[in-house]
Design a protein around this motif. Structure first.
Motif, PDB file in Angstrom:
ATOM      1  N   LEU A   1       1.924  -0.687 -28.410  1.00  0.00           N
ATOM      2  CA  LEU A   1       2.449   0.634 -28.746  1.00  0.00           C
ATOM      3  C   LEU A   1       1.855   1.147 -30.052  1.00  0.00           C
ATOM      4  O   LEU A   1       1.446   2.313 -30.139  1.00  0.00           O
ATOM      5  N   MET A   2       1.804   0.301 -31.079  1.00  0.00           N
ATOM      6  CA  MET A   2       1.274   0.732 -32.368  1.00  0.00           C
ATOM      7  C   MET A   2      -0.190   1.136 -32.262  1.00  0.00           C
ATOM      8  O   MET A   2      -0.622   2.102 -32.898  1.00  0.00           O
ATOM      9  N   GLU A   3      -0.949   0.419 -31.456  1.00  0.00           N
ATOM     10  CA  GLU A   3      -2.349   0.794 -31.247  1.00  0.00           C
ATOM     11  C   GLU A   3      -2.458   2.121 -30.513  1.00  0.00           C
ATOM     12  O   GLU A   3      -3.306   2.965 -30.836  1.00  0.00           O
ATOM     13  N   ALA A   4      -1.568   2.332 -29.527  1.00  0.00           N
ATOM     14  CA  ALA A   4      -1.575   3.588 -28.782  1.00  0.00           C
ATOM     15  C   ALA A   4      -1.216   4.764 -29.690  1.00  0.00           C
ATOM     16  O   ALA A   4      -1.853   5.832 -29.626  1.00  0.00           O
ATOM     17  N   LEU A   5      -0.217   4.574 -30.539  1.00  0.00           N
ATOM     18  CA  LEU A   5       0.168   5.642 -31.464  1.00  0.00           C
ATOM     19  C   LEU A   5      -0.946   5.949 -32.454  1.00  0.00           C
ATOM     20  O   LEU A   5      -1.174   7.109 -32.813  1.00  0.00           O
ATOM     21  N   GLN A   6      -1.657   4.904 -32.886  1.00  0.00           N
ATOM     22  CA  GLN A   6      -2.755   5.109 -33.820  1.00  0.00           C
ATOM     23  C   GLN A   6      -3.862   5.955 -33.183  1.00  0.00           C
ATOM     24  O   GLN A   6      -4.401   6.865 -33.811  1.00  0.00           O
ATOM     25  N   LEU A   7      -4.196   5.656 -31.930  1.00  0.00           N
ATOM     26  CA  LEU A   7      -5.214   6.435 -31.225  1.00  0.00           C
ATOM     27  C   LEU A   7      -4.769   7.882 -31.042  1.00  0.00           C
ATOM     28  O   LEU A   7      -5.554   8.818 -31.221  1.00  0.00           O
ATOM     29  N   MET A   8      -3.501   8.061 -30.683  1.00  0.00           N
ATOM     30  CA  MET A   8      -2.982   9.420 -30.498  1.00  0.00           C
ATOM     31  C   MET A   8      -2.967  10.190 -31.815  1.00  0.00           C
ATOM     32  O   MET A   8      -3.218  11.392 -31.850  1.00  0.00           O
ATOM     33  N   LEU A   9      -2.705   9.483 -32.874  1.00  0.00           N
ATOM     34  CA  LEU A   9      -2.672  10.107 -34.190  1.00  0.00           C
ATOM     35  C   LEU A   9      -4.032  10.705 -34.538  1.00  0.00           C
ATOM     36  O   LEU A   9      -4.133  11.780 -35.125  1.00  0.00           O
ATOM     37  N   VAL A  10      -5.077  10.011 -34.151  1.00  0.00           N
ATOM     38  CA  VAL A  10      -6.430  10.438 -34.489  1.00  0.00           C
ATOM     39  C   VAL A  10      -6.917  11.534 -33.540  1.00  0.00           C
ATOM     40  O   VAL A  10      -7.562  12.498 -33.965  1.00  0.00           O
ATOM     41  N   ASN A  11      -6.559  11.425 -32.257  1.00  0.00           N
ATOM     42  CA  ASN A  11      -7.202  12.256 -31.233  1.00  0.00           C
ATOM     43  C   ASN A  11      -6.373  13.419 -30.727  1.00  0.00           C
ATOM     44  O   ASN A  11      -6.895  14.274 -30.005  1.00  0.00           O
TER      45      ASN A  11
ATOM     46  N   LEU B   1       0.988   0.511 -43.166  1.00  0.00           N
ATOM     47  CA  LEU B   1      -0.047   0.580 -44.201  1.00  0.00           C
ATOM     48  C   LEU B   1      -1.293  -0.190 -43.809  1.00  0.00           C
ATOM     49  O   LEU B   1      -2.344  -0.029 -44.437  1.00  0.00           O
ATOM     50  N   GLU B   2      -1.202  -1.019 -42.760  1.00  0.00           N
ATOM     51  CA  GLU B   2      -2.399  -1.683 -42.260  1.00  0.00           C
ATOM     52  C   GLU B   2      -3.342  -0.680 -41.613  1.00  0.00           C
ATOM     53  O   GLU B   2      -4.536  -0.939 -41.460  1.00  0.00           O
ATOM     54  N   GLU B   3      -2.787   0.476 -41.195  1.00  0.00           N
ATOM     55  CA  GLU B   3      -3.630   1.518 -40.599  1.00  0.00           C
ATOM     56  C   GLU B   3      -4.446   2.253 -41.658  1.00  0.00           C
ATOM     57  O   GLU B   3      -5.397   2.961 -41.346  1.00  0.00           O
ATOM     58  N   GLU B   4      -4.007   2.125 -42.891  1.00  0.00           N
ATOM     59  CA  GLU B   4      -4.726   2.559 -44.069  1.00  0.00           C
ATOM     60  C   GLU B   4      -5.187   4.011 -44.018  1.00  0.00           C
ATOM     61  O   GLU B   4      -4.376   4.923 -43.899  1.00  0.00           O
ATOM     62  N   GLU B   5      -6.484   4.235 -44.035  1.00  0.00           N
ATOM     63  CA  GLU B   5      -7.028   5.545 -44.363  1.00  0.00           C
ATOM     64  C   GLU B   5      -6.628   6.643 -43.389  1.00  0.00           C
ATOM     65  O   GLU B   5      -6.268   7.746 -43.798  1.00  0.00           O
ATOM     66  N   ALA B   6      -6.668   6.370 -42.082  1.00  0.00           N
ATOM     67  CA  ALA B   6      -6.376   7.413 -41.097  1.00  0.00           C
ATOM     68  C   ALA B   6      -4.965   7.957 -41.279  1.00  0.00           C
ATOM     69  O   ALA B   6      -4.747   9.176 -41.250  1.00  0.00           O
ATOM     70  N   LEU B   7      -4.000   7.073 -41.461  1.00  0.00           N
ATOM     71  CA  LEU B   7      -2.612   7.510 -41.612  1.00  0.00           C
ATOM     72  C   LEU B   7      -2.424   8.307 -42.899  1.00  0.00           C
ATOM     73  O   LEU B   7      -1.807   9.376 -42.896  1.00  0.00           O
ATOM     74  N   LEU B   8      -2.944   7.814 -44.003  1.00  0.00           N
ATOM     75  CA  LEU B   8      -2.751   8.502 -45.278  1.00  0.00           C
ATOM     76  C   LEU B   8      -3.459   9.852 -45.307  1.00  0.00           C
ATOM     77  O   LEU B   8      -2.962  10.816 -45.898  1.00  0.00           O
ATOM     78  N   GLN B   9      -4.612   9.934 -44.666  1.00  0.00           N
ATOM     79  CA  GLN B   9      -5.304  11.227 -44.587  1.00  0.00           C
ATOM     80  C   GLN B   9      -4.458  12.245 -43.836  1.00  0.00           C
ATOM     81  O   GLN B   9      -4.369  13.415 -44.222  1.00  0.00           O
TER      82      GLN B   9
END
Length: 1018
Positions: free
Chosen positions: A225-235, A262-270
């Protein structure tokens, strides 16, 4: 004419009301007629709505929808509205439970309409009936159904009263709703479902995460789920990004979830910085500020964020703080909410770091002043001709009471800016002088206004104490700022403001404190007022013109009385309890450890801080003479109390100032329990393996492992501990003996080092502190500096501790690394375990073991000391077989070398372990409970027993297993506690056979506990 008009108007209004009433009655009659078609009565019981006919269900749903359509704010109190709720809910629950696809979509929409229209006060007692049927439809293949059910549940949970939350959570667990929602979100990420589906599912999950902390682990620990949310966050597009931010906020309320994000680091903070921008809606900006604040809850999170995206984040905060429209006299609700969230995030300034430089660069001083000024385009840009003119202008600013709700944040931010501002910061050169001067003046005026209320502490409305406490604290932090400019300006301005009546206020303050402290048992009636008084006294103590008055009026005696009282009562008053206006207590955080530098005994901290300043302001001799005349207890009792603060579990700030005050009584350094233990071998030749040779042939024996860890500079480069090397266990004894002989050849010290100075230095190295008079302390300062013992240099020079600095810990754990292997003279061997495949880079021993040091073990364990001195065969062995598992032994070794026993997982991590995992975690502590009794390690026993009790209390299902293990280790006290937990269900356990694995003795213990419980009426 006017009378006629009024009558006509009244007639039209009355006619409209009567018409609405008739319309409601008509629709209500139709609703009742429709509902009667489905009412069933069994065995003369109350009729319930139960009808499987699809057309009747559809007819009822349309009737309910029509009735709800006619309800508005004007007729919500109509008797028919409230009377209809139970019947409508009964029909809706039945229809939802039947799961007929033909009407489910309509049923879901009607439920949403019902919750939106009906007042929460009317619906509250019926809402639980809807939770289960709505939850069961979240994974419906009909998207319209699942979306409407998610919407309805979200509305129910958002309006739930506290007393029903526990029952609702039990229903959610039973229905596995969090699992269904996470599955739905994963399916969305790889499917073609509408955006609305994702938004409703994610919004519902977000509401659950915010409301029930127990729901968070299964979300942030779901890798897919966390990986899926990360991809959706970017795209994805912005609406989805905003929804994910809200979901992340719920996750970040958990400390472990925050760390995961915070492991997602730059993409989330941007993305967070992007959503804080003014081009986004206020609701999205508020959510972005809130998520950033959660992620920066502790210093580690803040530091990581600053390293990744520091300057852009600070720029966004400044934009949020300075975004109010100039011409607006009154801010909208969204604007005010945004300002508050920006202020809360700006409190990351309470942590040290490079973001302070960014805040100054972005003009934080001007921004703070704008938050005080009603017309922020008329801010002061000129120099004032006099201090009086400056004070007058500041008073005008305060009198305007503009954005009064934000003032505590302004004072907090100002105080932290001053705290971490560098000593040589030139505010004048960088153009900050005017704004800072006005801000300091405003804070000092607020300080004076707060202390004027001291004689009226019983009047609750005399002053806004929370805001006053923040202002006083800001002055306190500024007056003791390391920045010379801020500290000196604050003292000058505060002195001028206090000049007319400051001495009278001080006398009143001391009188109140003296009366309070003279009682046998006392507390300050109001904690916030108590903090205000202590902070005020601490600030007064920094002003030279008041110091003699403070001492003459018995302040030292007063401070000592308060310190004794707070410590003896184990008082827990943290800053959080003093500043509720700065925190949202509806935010249900979990797994976070609050870590203020001054700790949860803040009143004691202020007392010590004031005492330290009074001692620091006088010559040493005069300070001690004053102490002798003021304090009833002896110096030795006082010193003992301060040492107990240092060796206890107090916060770093309290420990620092206890150590600082100790320096005025000839104790320099940092007392600790481990230092007190290791100090037992100081001066003993037992296991000493190095020798320091002084000019003139005098020598001092020492223990290489302690010197290597605590003061390696005493070794010349050629005698530094060698690198790690491998050797056979059979040759270990010879290698160690040869190394010892080599070291005993001696280390020649400089002719500048005399025996007395070396002895005192070694006292610090072994104990963590030393006792010396002024002359010896002066001579020792140069040697300590040469040996790179900076903490000792700080104490010898009596420099005030820097805010936020960690208290130096006594830690020998490096001795277990290659640095200390060279000095190892004993091996601790754990019980062999088939599951561990063991290899060692140092020796050929193939069972789990640790290379340890007799000097450390000898000083910490009475049993091992007796063994080493016994002269028996075991005392000559290079190996001690420890009757404990590897897991238990490593915890024990850590305690030997650090005085810390590792804590088991807690919070979400512990609660989400299964019984087997929890038992594996607990087993080593049960072993240590037994071993510590055998080895006379009372502190280890107490800590291990406390851990066992805590685990047992939070996992009562382990009671049967624990009582069995406790009996195997003869831990009968723990067995009785486990029996107490089993007592209420004794009969059930006995008849089910669950007690068959226990012997008769244990069953009897449980039976006895059960009888005692029944006799007590439970």
């Amino acid at each position: 004419m006017r009378s006629a008009a009024k009558q006509g108007g009244g007639g039209r209004g009355g006619g409209a009301t009567e018409s609405n009433s008739r319309h409601i009655q008509t629709l209500h009659r139709r609703l009742l007629e429709a509902l009667k078609l489905g009412h069933r009565c069994y065995d003369d019981k109350e009729a319930k709505w139960q009808c499987t006919d699809i057309e009747i269900q559809r007819h009822v749903l349309r009737s309910i929808a029509s009735f709800l359509t006619c309800i508005s704010g004007d007729n919500l109190k109509h008797p028919l509205v409230k009377d209809s709720v139970a019947d409508m809910l009964g029909a809706l629950v039945w229809i939802l439970q039947q799961r007929s696809e033909a009407v489910l979509g309509l049923a879901g929409n009607v439920v949403v309409k019902l919750i939106r229209v009906m007042p929460n006060s009317i619906l509250q007692s019926y809402l639980l009936e809807l939770v289960h049927p709505l939850s069961s439809l979240l994974s419906s293949l009909q998207l319209e159904v699942s979306i409407s059910c998610a919407t309805a549940l979200g509305m129910i949970f958002s309006n739930l009263i506290v007393k029903r939350e526990k029952r609702v959570w039990e229903m959610l667990v039973e229905a596995e709703i969090v699992s269904h929602l996470t599955n739905n979100l994963r399916e969305f990420s790889c499917g073609t479902m509408p955006i609305e589906y994702f938004q409703e599912m994610a919004s519902l999950l977000s509401i659950i995460l915010h409301q029930w902390p127990a729901s968070r682990y299964s979300v942030w620990n779901d890798v897919e789920l966390m990986e899926a949310l990360q991809l959706m966050l970017v795209n994805s597009d912005f609406p989805v990004k905003a929804t994910i931010l809200k979901l992340y906020s719920g996750i970040a309320l958990c400390a472990h979830g925050s760390k995961k994000l915070l492991e997602e680091e730059e993409a989330l903070l941007q993305l967070i910085v992007l959503c804080m921008g003014r081009s986004y809606p206020p609701s999205s900006r508020i959510e972005a500020f809130r998520l950033a604040r959660y992620l920066a809850t502790n210093e580690q999170g803040c530091s990581k964020m600053m390293n990744i995206s520091g300057e852009p984040l600070v720029e966004a905060i400044i934009a949020g703080l300075s975004g109010r429209t100039l011409h607006l006299q009154k801010l909208s609700h969204d604007q005010m909410s945004l300002l508050v969230e920006a202020c809360r995030l700006a409190l990351i300034i309470r942590w040290p770091g490079k973001h302070h430089k960014y805040f100054w660069k972005q003009g934080i001083d001007k921004v703070l002043l704008d938050l005080l000024l009603e017309n922020n385009h008329n801010g002061p840009s000129q120099h004032f001709s006099s201090l009086d003119e400056q004070i007058s202008r500041a008073q005008d600013i305060l009198n305007a009471n503009f954005l009064i709700v934000l003032r505590p944040y302004v004072w907090e931010i100002l105080g932290w800016l001053a705290t971490y501002c560098s000593e040589d910061c030139n505010l004048r050169m960088h153009g900050h002088e005017n704004c800072i001067n006005i801000l300091i003046t405003c804070a000092c005026l607020s300080f004076a206004n707060s202390i004027r209320q001291a004689p009226r502490v019983c009047q609750a409305d005399a002053v806004d104490t929370s805001c006053g406490e923040s202002a006083l604290r800001a002055v306190f932090l500024m007056i003791y700022s390391s920045c010379k400019y801020i500290a000196s300006k604050t003292k000058v301005i505060l002195s001028e403001i206090l000049r007319p009546t400051g001495k009278e206020y001080l006398k009143q303050l001391l009188l109140i404190l003296n009366i309070t402290s003279s009682r046998d048992s006392f507390v300050l009636a109001d904690t916030v007022q108590g903090a205000i008084k202590m902070v005020a006294l601490t600030c007064y103590s920094a002003l030279p013109q008041y110091q003699s008055l403070i001492v003459k009026r018995g302040a030292i005696k007063i401070l000592m009385a308060f310190i004794r009282q707070y410590l003896s009562n184990n008082e827990h008053t943290g800053r959080l309890s003093l500043t509720p206006h700065l925190h949202n207590f509806s935010e249900r955080r979990c797994c976070w450890v609050h870590e203020d530098w001054e700790g949860d005994n803040i009143l004691s901290f202020y007392c010590l801080r004031s005492l330290a300043e009074l001692l620091h302001s006088a010559s040493v001799a005069n300070a001690l003479d004053t102490f002798d005349g003021e304090v009833d207890s002896t110096k030795s009792q006082f010193v003992k109390m301060l040492q107990e603060i240092c060796t206890g579990t107090s916060a770093p700030g309290l420990k620092w100032y206890a150590a600082f005050v100790l320096s005025y009584f000839g104790y320099y350094g940092f007392p600790s329990k481990l230092g007190n233990r290791v100090g037992k071998v100081l001066g003993e030749n037992q296991y000493a393996d190095i020798q320091f040779i002084l000019t003139g042939g005098q020598s001092v024996d020492a223990h290489g492992v302690i010197i290597a860890i605590q003061c390696p500079s005493l070794f010349p480069p050629e005698k530094l501990p060698p690198n790690e090397k491998a050797y056979d266990i059979s040759s270990a004894s010879n290698d160690l003996r040869n190394q010892g002989e080599d070291l005993h050849k001696g280390i020649c010290l400089s002719s500048h080092v005399d025996k007395q100075s070396l002895a005192k230095l070694l006292e610090f190295v072994y104990l963590g502190y030393l006792q010396a008079n002024e002359e010896i302390a002066r001579r020792l300062k140069l040697l300590a500096k040469h040996c790179s013992l900076q903490p000792l240099v700080t104490m010898l020079g009596r420099r005030r501790p820097k805010w936020g600095k960690p208290f130096p810990s006594y830690d020998l754990s490096l001795a277990l690394t290659p640095t200390g292997h060279s000095f190892s003279d004993i091996i601790l061997e754990a019980k062999a375990t088939a599951s561990i495949c063991w290899t060692c880079s140092i020796c050929s021993l193939s069972v789990p073991h640790v290379h340890a040091h007799k000097a450390v073990l000898y000083s910490s364990c009475d049993y091992l000391r007796a063994l080493f001195q016994s002269g028996m065969q075991e005392s000559q062995s290079q190996i001690i077989k420890v009757p404990a598992s590897w897991e238990a032994m490593t915890k024990l070794v850590k305690w030997f070398y650090t005085d810390e026993l590792p804590n088991p997982p807690s919070g979400c991590l512990w609660n989400n372990m299964d019984s087997k995992e929890k038992l594996c975690v607990l087993q080593p502590y049960l072993e240590l409970c037994w071993l510590s009794d055998f080895w006379f390690l009372k502190e280890v026993h107490d800590i291990s027993y406390k851990v066992a009790l805590s685990c047992l209390d939070s996992a009562k299902d382990l009671s049967i297993k624990i009582i069995k293990i406790a009996a195997d280790f003869s831990l009968w006290k723990l067995a009785e506690v486990a029996a107490h937990y089993l007592a209420p269900s004794y009969r059930q356990l006995y008849h089910s056979g669950d007690l068959e694995e226990l012997d008769e003795v244990l069953v009897d213990i449980i039976r006895t506990a059960s009888v005692q419980l029944s006799q007590q009426g439970h």
